[in-house]
Design a protein around this motif. Structure first.
Motif, PDB file in Angstrom:
ATOM      1  N   ASN A 184      42.561  -6.634  21.888  1.00 28.19           N
ATOM      2  CA  ASN A 184      42.818  -7.082  20.524  1.00 28.19           C
ATOM      3  C   ASN A 184      43.272  -8.541  20.536  1.00 28.19           C
ATOM      4  OD1 ASN A 184      42.366  -4.482  19.325  1.00 28.19           O
ATOM      5  ND2 ASN A 184      44.381  -3.863  20.086  1.00 28.19           N
ATOM      6  N   ILE A 185      42.751  -9.314  19.590  1.00 26.60           N
ATOM      7  CA  ILE A 185      43.208 -10.690  19.381  1.00 26.60           C
ATOM      8  C   ILE A 185      43.725 -10.766  17.950  1.00 26.60           C
ATOM      9  CG2 ILE A 185      42.595 -13.130  19.448  1.00 26.60           C
ATOM     10  CD1 ILE A 185      40.194 -12.377  21.184  1.00 26.60           C
ATOM     11  N   VAL A 186      44.994 -11.080  17.815  1.00 24.81           N
ATOM     12  CA  VAL A 186      45.631 -11.065  16.492  1.00 24.81           C
ATOM     13  C   VAL A 186      46.124 -12.469  16.167  1.00 24.81           C
ATOM     14  CG1 VAL A 186      47.468 -10.066  15.085  1.00 24.81           C
ATOM     15  CG2 VAL A 186      46.353  -8.668  16.852  1.00 24.81           C
ATOM     16  N   TRP A 187      45.830 -12.938  14.935  1.00 26.73           N
ATOM     17  CA  TRP A 187      46.364 -14.211  14.454  1.00 26.73           C
ATOM     18  C   TRP A 187      46.994 -14.013  13.085  1.00 26.73           C
ATOM     19  CZ3 TRP A 187      41.326 -12.853  15.166  1.00 26.73           C
ATOM     20  CH2 TRP A 187      40.460 -12.874  14.080  1.00 26.73           C
ATOM     21  N   ALA A 188      47.478 -15.070  12.494  1.00 28.51           N
ATOM     22  CA  ALA A 188      48.319 -14.953  11.297  1.00 28.51           C
ATOM     23  C   ALA A 188      47.628 -14.215  10.162  1.00 28.51           C
ATOM     24  CB  ALA A 188      48.751 -16.350  10.830  1.00 28.51           C
ATOM     25  N   SER A 189      46.308 -14.428  10.014  1.00 27.65           N
ATOM     26  CA  SER A 189      45.632 -13.847   8.856  1.00 27.65           C
ATOM     27  C   SER A 189      44.540 -12.851   9.216  1.00 27.65           C
ATOM     28  CB  SER A 189      45.017 -14.978   8.006  1.00 27.65           C
ATOM     29  OG  SER A 189      44.136 -15.762   8.797  1.00 27.65           O
ATOM     30  N   GLY A 190      44.453 -12.455  10.475  1.00 26.80           N
ATOM     31  CA  GLY A 190      43.399 -11.526  10.828  1.00 26.80           C
ATOM     32  C   GLY A 190      43.488 -11.037  12.260  1.00 26.80           C
ATOM     33  N   ALA A 191      42.459 -10.332  12.679  1.00 22.07           N
ATOM     34  CA  ALA A 191      42.425  -9.781  14.040  1.00 22.07           C
ATOM     35  C   ALA A 191      40.980  -9.496  14.419  1.00 22.07           C
ATOM     36  CB  ALA A 191      43.253  -8.505  14.122  1.00 22.07           C
ATOM     37  N   SER A 192      40.733  -9.409  15.730  1.00 20.26           N
ATOM     38  CA  SER A 192      39.401  -9.046  16.217  1.00 20.26           C
ATOM     39  C   SER A 192      39.554  -8.179  17.449  1.00 20.26           C
ATOM     40  CB  SER A 192      38.570 -10.298  16.531  1.00 20.26           C
ATOM     41  OG  SER A 192      39.155 -11.030  17.598  1.00 20.26           O
ATOM     42  N   LYS A 193      38.489  -7.481  17.781  1.00 18.57           N
ATOM     43  CA  LYS A 193      38.464  -6.640  18.975  1.00 18.57           C
ATOM     44  C   LYS A 193      37.282  -7.073  19.832  1.00 18.57           C
ATOM     45  CE  LYS A 193      40.362  -2.481  16.725  1.00 18.57           C
ATOM     46  NZ  LYS A 193      41.562  -2.306  17.539  1.00 18.57           N
ATOM     47  N   ILE A 194      37.522  -7.255  21.124  1.00 21.53           N
ATOM     48  CA  ILE A 194      36.443  -7.570  22.061  1.00 21.53           C
ATOM     49  C   ILE A 194      36.573  -6.632  23.256  1.00 21.53           C
ATOM     50  CG2 ILE A 194      36.331 -10.001  21.337  1.00 21.53           C
ATOM     51  CD1 ILE A 194      37.801 -10.731  23.927  1.00 21.53           C
ATOM     52  N   PRO A 195      35.487  -6.418  23.990  1.00 24.22           N
ATOM     53  CA  PRO A 195      35.589  -5.529  25.151  1.00 24.22           C
ATOM     54  C   PRO A 195      36.260  -6.227  26.326  1.00 24.22           C
ATOM     55  CG  PRO A 195      33.379  -6.415  24.985  1.00 24.22           C
ATOM     56  CD  PRO A 195      34.105  -6.893  23.770  1.00 24.22           C
ATOM     57  N   TYR A 196      36.800  -5.443  27.231  1.00 23.59           N
ATOM     58  CA  TYR A 196      37.230  -5.986  28.517  1.00 23.59           C
ATOM     59  C   TYR A 196      36.855  -4.973  29.594  1.00 23.59           C
ATOM     60  CZ  TYR A 196      41.372  -2.945  29.110  1.00 23.59           C
ATOM     61  OH  TYR A 196      42.215  -1.868  29.298  1.00 23.59           O
ATOM     62  N   PHE A 197      36.893  -5.426  30.849  1.00 27.62           N
ATOM     63  CA  PHE A 197      36.440  -4.601  31.960  1.00 27.62           C
ATOM     64  C   PHE A 197      37.514  -4.554  33.036  1.00 27.62           C
ATOM     65  CE2 PHE A 197      32.905  -6.637  29.829  1.00 27.62           C
ATOM     66  CZ  PHE A 197      32.121  -5.542  29.484  1.00 27.62           C
ATOM     67  N   PRO A 198      37.481  -3.544  33.900  1.00 26.99           N
ATOM     68  CA  PRO A 198      38.523  -3.405  34.926  1.00 26.99           C
ATOM     69  C   PRO A 198      38.559  -4.616  35.858  1.00 26.99           C
ATOM     70  CG  PRO A 198      37.240  -1.378  34.749  1.00 26.99           C
ATOM     71  CD  PRO A 198      36.520  -2.413  33.940  1.00 26.99           C
ATOM     72  N   ALA A 199      39.751  -5.117  36.119  1.00 27.32           N
ATOM     73  CA  ALA A 199      39.914  -6.272  37.000  1.00 27.32           C
ATOM     74  C   ALA A 199      39.488  -5.950  38.425  1.00 27.32           C
ATOM     75  CB  ALA A 199      41.368  -6.735  36.978  1.00 27.32           C
ATOM     76  N   GLU A 200      39.540  -4.663  38.802  1.00 26.55           N
ATOM     77  CA  GLU A 200      39.177  -4.279  40.173  1.00 26.55           C
ATOM     78  C   GLU A 200      37.705  -4.544  40.477  1.00 26.55           C
ATOM     79  OE1 GLU A 200      40.425  -1.149  38.082  1.00 26.55           O
ATOM     80  OE2 GLU A 200      41.922  -2.748  38.028  1.00 26.55           O
ATOM     81  N   ASP A 201      36.878  -4.650  39.416  1.00 28.52           N
ATOM     82  CA  ASP A 201      35.449  -4.891  39.626  1.00 28.52           C
ATOM     83  C   ASP A 201      35.151  -6.344  39.976  1.00 28.52           C
ATOM     84  OD1 ASP A 201      35.131  -2.250  38.972  1.00 28.52           O
ATOM     85  OD2 ASP A 201      34.405  -2.622  36.927  1.00 28.52           O
ATOM     86  N   TYR A 202      36.130  -7.218  39.752  1.00 31.33           N
ATOM     87  CA  TYR A 202      35.901  -8.643  39.977  1.00 31.33           C
ATOM     88  C   TYR A 202      35.979  -8.947  41.471  1.00 31.33           C
ATOM     89  CZ  TYR A 202      35.425 -13.311  38.018  1.00 31.33           C
ATOM     90  OH  TYR A 202      34.931 -14.528  37.631  1.00 31.33           O
ATOM     91  N   PRO A 203      35.067  -9.789  42.002  1.00 29.11           N
ATOM     92  CA  PRO A 203      35.076 -10.078  43.441  1.00 29.11           C
ATOM     93  C   PRO A 203      36.385 -10.711  43.896  1.00 29.11           C
ATOM     94  CG  PRO A 203      33.037 -10.837  42.431  1.00 29.11           C
ATOM     95  CD  PRO A 203      33.939 -10.440  41.309  1.00 29.11           C
ATOM     96  N   VAL A 204      36.812 -10.341  45.102  1.00 32.41           N
ATOM     97  CA  VAL A 204      38.041 -10.884  45.678  1.00 32.41           C
ATOM     98  C   VAL A 204      37.739 -12.222  46.337  1.00 32.41           C
ATOM     99  CG1 VAL A 204      39.897 -10.466  47.361  1.00 32.41           C
ATOM    100  CG2 VAL A 204      38.914  -8.552  46.052  1.00 32.41           C
ATOM    101  N   LEU A 205      38.666 -13.167  46.237  1.00 31.45           N
ATOM    102  CA  LEU A 205      38.471 -14.460  46.877  1.00 31.45           C
ATOM    103  C   LEU A 205      38.400 -14.307  48.392  1.00 31.45           C
ATOM    104  CD1 LEU A 205      40.864 -16.915  44.978  1.00 31.45           C
ATOM    105  CD2 LEU A 205      38.376 -16.861  44.936  1.00 31.45           C
ATOM    106  N   PRO A 206      37.510 -15.041  49.050  1.00 33.08           N
ATOM    107  CA  PRO A 206      37.429 -14.946  50.516  1.00 33.08           C
ATOM    108  C   PRO A 206      38.676 -15.528  51.170  1.00 33.08           C
ATOM    109  CG  PRO A 206      36.043 -16.739  49.713  1.00 33.08           C
ATOM    110  CD  PRO A 206      36.527 -15.991  48.507  1.00 33.08           C
ATOM    111  N   ALA A 207      39.073 -14.945  52.287  1.00 35.83           N
ATOM    112  CA  ALA A 207      40.229 -15.441  53.036  1.00 35.83           C
ATOM    113  C   ALA A 207      39.740 -16.335  54.168  1.00 35.83           C
ATOM    114  CB  ALA A 207      41.033 -14.271  53.588  1.00 35.83           C
ATOM    115  N   LEU A 208      40.461 -17.429  54.404  1.00 32.04           N
ATOM    116  CA  LEU A 208      40.098 -18.316  55.499  1.00 32.04           C
ATOM    117  C   LEU A 208      40.615 -17.761  56.816  1.00 32.04           C
ATOM    118  CD1 LEU A 208      40.771 -21.867  53.983  1.00 32.04           C
ATOM    119  CD2 LEU A 208      38.706 -20.483  53.902  1.00 32.04           C
TER     120      LEU A 208
END
Length: 374
Positions: free
Chosen positions: A98-122
């Motif tokens: 949810n994104i809420v501001w003074a005069s309104g609001a909207s809904k957008i999707p989000y996805f699990p953070a676990e699906d995002y690639p992990v940064l490579p380790a040096l």
């Protein structure tokens, strides 16, 4: 996750990392920003799978920590329509933000953070150096245009960082031209090197224009990490062995022409209009204190020439070049006057500064000639 943030500050942070996102991502999750909210800091990550850009933003009003992957285009397009005002972001359930501001609001999707690639380790063998932002920016500006687009030799598609104990050189070449920028103030405890692909180099170039601090660079054989204040760029390096560039840079070209860079560039462009469209060949004819540039296309019966005064007392000679390559070097050289050092019509020309310059820096360009009809 729930927090309150200024719409303009968030938009600024998202735009700064969005340039890394590919137009066609290899993974659907890479069309998203990764939001990680922790310790009053929002960490925003964007990636194309090879290059990752991350920035950190302080958040004063954190209601609940958390993490989520948010559609990049959707959230940027939304934020562009807001005047500067506080926005409240909050996740609901497993898929709605949810994104809420003074005069309104909207809904957008989000996805699990676990699906995002992990940064490579040096690896433990990683090497670290520091480079002033201005120095790194100069090095990239002075070399990136000379990189190639080759499938068979991918090492030519990036900037070669040759790090030594007494200096560091940035080198780029497409086999027709070679540019080498050397700075003595940047060094490492041991000799090392890496090849930075032109895409992360271009991204760095845009970021460095707004940075004044020193840049920490850590790299191993596969990845490099550039730390620029609150921004971190992590990129996959080009693997392979870069050609022995020092062996092709001539040391003793006896014939030296000194001339104004812009004057020569403009003359080359004017004459090149009448060159053969397939070859773009021009000829430089040198005599005592005079340069004549010629071009012709016999098929269409067109030709052009221009004479320019210069400083030259070497042997009379003619040498041919591809006009776009010479113009590209002249257009990117940062000096008012240049010195073109020549041996003969069959060997490469070395282009250096003819002005007084910083003794801790050196820039040279090598341009291969083309055969001309005698």
């Amino acid at each position: 996750m729930k927090f309150v943030v200024s719409s303009s500050e968030l938009l600024r942070g998202l735009v700064s990392v969005s340039r890394v996102i590919a137009s066609k991502s290899s993974l659907a999750i890479l069309d998203n920003f990764l939001f990680v909210l922790k310790d009053n800091t929002l960490i925003v990550t964007a990636s194309d799978g090879e290059t990752t850009l991350r920035t950190m933003m302080p958040i004063d009003q954190v209601i609940q920590e958390g993490e989520a992957a948010v559609p990049a285009k959707l959230i940027i397009d939304s934020l562009k329509e807001f005047p500067d005002q506080p926005l409240t972001f909050g996740t609901e359930g497993n898929s709605t933000m949810n994104i809420v501001w003074a005069s309104g609001a909207s809904k957008i999707p989000y996805f699990p953070a676990e699906d995002y690639p992990v940064l490579p380790a040096l690896t433990e063998s990683a090497i670290s150096i520091t480079i002033p932002a201005g120095t790194l920016l100069n090095g990239i500006n002075d070399t990136i245009y000379a990189t190639a687009e080759e499938e068979l030799r991918p090492v030519m598609n990036g900037i070669f960082f040759d790090v030594n104990t007494d200096s560091t050189s940035l080198v780029a070449s497409d086999a027709h031209k070679l540019v080498c920028y050397t700075v003595k103030s940047v060094n490492a405890p041991e000799k090392a090197s890496f090849i930075l692909h032109k895409k992360p180099a271009s991204i760095l170039k845009n970021i460095l224009a707004k940075v004044t601090d020193e840049i920490a660079v850590t790299f191993d054989s596969r990845n490099a990490i550039f730390t620029l204040g609150n921004t971190v760029l992590v990129c996959r390096l080009i693997e392979g062995t870069y050609p022995a560039y020092r062996t092709v840079i001539p040391k003793n070209n006896p014939n030296k022409m000194i001339i104004g860079r812009i004057e020569l560039l403009n003359a080359v462009r004017r004459v090149a209009v009448c060159s053969n469209q397939a070859t773009s060949h021009i000829v430089l004819k040198l005599d005592t204190n005079e340069l004549m540039i010629t071009a012709e296309d016999t098929e269409f019966s067109i030709s052009a020439y221009e004479k320019i005064n210069c400083q030259y007392d070497g042997a009379s000679m003619s040498i041919g070049f591809k006009a776009p390559f010479l113009a590209e070097i002249l257009g990117n050289f940062p000096y008012e006057n240049i010195c073109m050092e020549l041996a003969d019509s069959c060997r490469a020309a070395l282009i250096v500064s003819a002005d007084e310059k910083d003794p801790t820096e050196d820039l040279c360009a090598l341009l291969m000639p083309i055969m001309i009809n005698s």
